[in-house]
Design an enzyme around this catalytic site. Structure first.
Site, short mmCIF file in Angstrom:
data_model
loop_
_atom_site.label_atom_id
_atom_site.label_comp_id
_atom_site.label_asym_id
_atom_site.label_seq_id
_atom_site.Cartn_x
_atom_site.Cartn_y
_atom_site.Cartn_z
N SER A 133 0.83 -1.21 0.00
CA SER A 133 0.00 0.00 0.00
C SER A 133 0.86 1.26 0.00
CB SER A 133 -0.89 0.02 1.24
OG SER A 133 -1.59 -1.18 1.36
N GLY A 339 -27.04 -23.13 0.95
CA GLY A 339 -26.80 -24.18 1.95
C GLY A 339 -25.50 -24.92 1.65
N GLU A 363 -4.83 -3.05 -5.97
CA GLU A 363 -5.06 -1.73 -6.58
C GLU A 363 -5.64 -0.75 -5.55
OE1 GLU A 363 -6.46 -1.70 -10.67
OE2 GLU A 363 -5.91 -3.82 -10.82
C1 LIG Z 1 -4.28 -11.50 -6.23
C2 LIG Z 1 -3.36 -10.34 -6.16
C3 LIG Z 1 -2.86 -9.76 -7.34
C4 LIG Z 1 -1.98 -8.68 -7.28
N1 LIG Z 1 -1.45 -8.18 -8.46
C5 LIG Z 1 -0.54 -7.17 -8.39
C6 LIG Z 1 0.10 -6.68 -9.58
O1 LIG Z 1 -0.19 -7.13 -10.70
N2 LIG Z 1 1.04 -5.71 -9.46
C7 LIG Z 1 1.39 -5.19 -8.25
O2 LIG Z 1 2.26 -4.32 -8.22
N3 LIG Z 1 0.82 -5.64 -7.10
C8 LIG Z 1 -0.13 -6.61 -7.14
N4 LIG Z 1 -0.71 -7.08 -6.00
C9 LIG Z 1 -0.28 -6.55 -4.71
C10 LIG Z 1 -1.33 -5.65 -4.10
O3 LIG Z 1 -1.43 -4.44 -4.81
C11 LIG Z 1 -0.95 -5.45 -2.62
O4 LIG Z 1 -1.18 -6.71 -1.98
C12 LIG Z 1 -1.73 -4.36 -1.97
O5 LIG Z 1 -1.32 -3.10 -2.45
C13 LIG Z 1 -1.55 -4.38 -0.44
O6 LIG Z 1 -0.21 -4.40 -0.14
P1 LIG Z 1 0.37 -5.48 0.90
O7 LIG Z 1 -0.10 -6.82 0.51
O8 LIG Z 1 1.82 -5.26 1.01
O9 LIG Z 1 -0.33 -5.11 2.25
P2 LIG Z 1 0.03 -3.89 3.21
O10 LIG Z 1 0.30 -2.67 2.43
O11 LIG Z 1 1.05 -4.35 4.16
O12 LIG Z 1 -1.34 -3.70 3.95
C14 LIG Z 1 -1.88 -4.75 4.76
C15 LIG Z 1 -3.27 -4.34 5.16
O13 LIG Z 1 -3.19 -3.19 5.98
C16 LIG Z 1 -4.31 -2.36 5.77
N5 LIG Z 1 -3.85 -1.04 5.35
C17 LIG Z 1 -2.99 -0.74 4.35
N6 LIG Z 1 -2.84 0.60 4.23
C18 LIG Z 1 -3.61 1.14 5.19
C19 LIG Z 1 -3.88 2.47 5.56
N7 LIG Z 1 -3.31 3.49 4.94
N8 LIG Z 1 -4.75 2.68 6.60
C20 LIG Z 1 -5.33 1.64 7.27
N9 LIG Z 1 -5.11 0.34 6.93
C21 LIG Z 1 -4.25 0.11 5.91
C22 LIG Z 1 -5.15 -3.02 4.69
O14 LIG Z 1 -6.18 -3.80 5.29
C23 LIG Z 1 -4.18 -3.93 4.00
O15 LIG Z 1 -4.81 -5.03 3.37
C24 LIG Z 1 -1.62 -8.15 -6.04
C25 LIG Z 1 -2.14 -8.70 -4.85
C26 LIG Z 1 -3.00 -9.78 -4.91
C27 LIG Z 1 -3.53 -10.35 -3.63
#
Ligand SMILES: Cc1cc2nc3c(=O)[nH]c(=O)nc-3n(C[C@H](O)[C@H](O)[C@H](O)COP(=O)(O)OP(=O)(O)OC[C@H]3O[C@@H](n4cnc5c(N)ncnc54)[C@H](O)[C@@H]3O)c2cc1C
Length: 383
Positions: A133, A339, A363
């Site tokens: 994120s 169910g 995204e």
């Molecule tokens: C199936 C799949 C396909 C993907 N495809 C791509 C791709 O093609 N290209 C690419 O670059 N990435 C891709 N991703 C990555 C995706 O964009 C990231 O998983 C996403 O941005 C979240 O980052 P993270 O997993 O590091 O979670 P983190 O950033 O560590 O966040 C963990 C959780 O913390 C919470 N959180 C995050 N930010 C905040 C905030 N500001 N305030 C409060 N809570 C917050 C949310 O609940 C989040 O889910 C993909 C992910 C999945 C699961």
């Protein structure tokens, strides 16, 4: 058959209605089931969608950026029929979006026709093991060396990882701190030093990988825009496609409602069927309401983007947030209504239950969308 009455809303033109009709017919004819080899299936889907002309929607032409209403209609329709087909379509746009929006004439000429025909598979490589994120903190670096850039780093959760022909890669070039020091690059999949370190399996399988960039050399002109513009390029690309994630969620959700209706009409309960029950009717009403509310938010935001409304970020965030969260609830209600059948492999609502989950995370997770909306609100802006 999904509810298409929304196509008479004032957001649309005749070409949008024609697209919905044409693509729906195409889906019914071509998306009759997928084989077990995910990579082969995705390659096939990209080729099929390209040959049928639908991938042209996901790239800019000489005069216009992609039409968001068309993208949203396409994703809603594809997702209704097949999550994998929606995935194959969506990634062509997201992976090449930065080229469509910010590429030079040469970059567009080299890559976009291949993306549109399905000859080249695109990927968007932003996320890293220590930064999802919080994209401003990307650690992968790109250093200039003569007429080349040299990229070092790691990317993870990259969709199409392992089957892509190029990775639109974000790396730190150091013009400033955080978001001000990133740039965007077109990295061909066959560049020396770029490798798939790991394939990642998720609840709704599609090609997904962790990549390593070990001194990957690419030409100086593989940068998109100017050094230091990468964060803006990445965010504007995500903003353009954000609404369409909501549209895919809506496609899943409409399918769930249709499946629930069909099941409840046929499931015998006492002297009648499940639909005779008031509790079931209340649930069905809530599901229909959620779908209409999602559609209104999605197509308002898509229309705003197409007509060039300056403040469309908030509307796009609202559309993605609401539609993905609401779809999760609608699909859960559909599973419950089925169910035991609802959690049985091979039953459509079971796969929808898995298909929807990641859309609330990628995204821009729902929490991030709420931040976008709140920041906008606190600045006193109107949607
Ligand atoms: C199936 C799949 C396909 C993907 N495809 C791509 C791709 O093609 N290209 C690419 O670059 N990435 C891709 N991703 C990555 C995706 O964009 C990231 O998983 C996403 O941005 C979240 O980052 P993270 O997993 O590091 O979670 P983190 O950033 O560590 O966040 C963990 C959780 O913390 C919470 N959180 C995050 N930010 C905040 C905030 N500001 N305030 C409060 N809570 C917050 C949310 O609940 C989040 O889910 C993909 C992910 C999945 C699961």
């Amino acid at each position: 058959m999904a509810d298409k009455s929304f196509l008479s809303w004032p957001f649309f033109e005749a070409r949008h209605r024609e697209l919905a009709e044409q693509l729906n017919t195409w889906c019914a004819q071509h998306l009759t089931g997928h084989g077990d080899d995910l990579d082969a299936e995705c390659r096939k889907l990209v080729k099929q969608l390209g040959s049928a002309g639908f991938l042209k929607l996901s790239v800019a032409d000489a005069k216009h950026r992609p039409d968001v209403r068309s993208l949203a209609i396409a994703r809603e329709t594809l997702a209704y029929h097949s999550a994998l087909a929606d995935f194959a379509f969506a990634m062509q746009g997201l992976g090449s979006g930065a080229i469509s929006l910010f590429g030079t004439v040469e970059q567009k000429r080299e890559w976009l026709p291949k993306v549109a025909s399905g000859e080249a598979i695109a990927a968007f490589a932003m996320t890293e093991p220590d930064c999802g994120s919080d994209a401003a903190n990307i650690a992968s670096s790109a250093m200039r060396d003569g007429n080349e850039w040299v990229i070092v780093g790691e990317k993870t959760y990259i969709s199409n990882g392992g089957i892509a022909d190029f990775y639109l890669t974000f790396a730190r070039t150091g013009e400033g701190e955080g978001a001000r020091g990133l740039s965007a690059f077109i990295v061909p999949a066959n560049a020396a030093g770029l490798s798939v370190a790991e394939r990642i399996e998720v609840v709704a399988p599609h090609p997904l990988a962790r990549l390593t960039y070990d001194q990957v050399r690419i030409p100086a002109d593989a940068i998109i825009g100017e050094p230091g513009e990468g964060f803006r390029i990445g965010m504007e690309t995500l903003n353009l496609f954000r609404v369409t994630v909501g549209a895919a969620a809506l496609g899943f959700s409409r399918r769930a409602l249709d499946e629930a209706l069909n099941f409840a009409r046929n499931r015998r309960h006492g002297s009648g069927t499940l639909v005779d029950n008031a509790v079931t009717q209340e649930k069905l009403a809530d599901m229909a309401l959620a779908n209409d509310a999602s559609a209104l938010l999605i197509y308002r935001a898509a229309w705003q983007q197409d007509v060039g409304s300056a403040d469309n970020r908030r509307a796009a965030a609202m559309a993605k947030l609401y539609a993905t969260e609401a779809a999760q609830q609608v699909i859960d209600a559909a599973v419950q209504m089925h169910g035991g059948a609802g959690v049985t492999k091979g039953v459509k609502v079971e796969s929808l239950y898995r298909d929807i989950r990641a859309l609330r995370i990628y995204e821009g997770a729902s929490e991030v969308q709420r931040q976008i909306i709140a920041r906008d609100l606190l600045k006193g802006k109107r949607p």
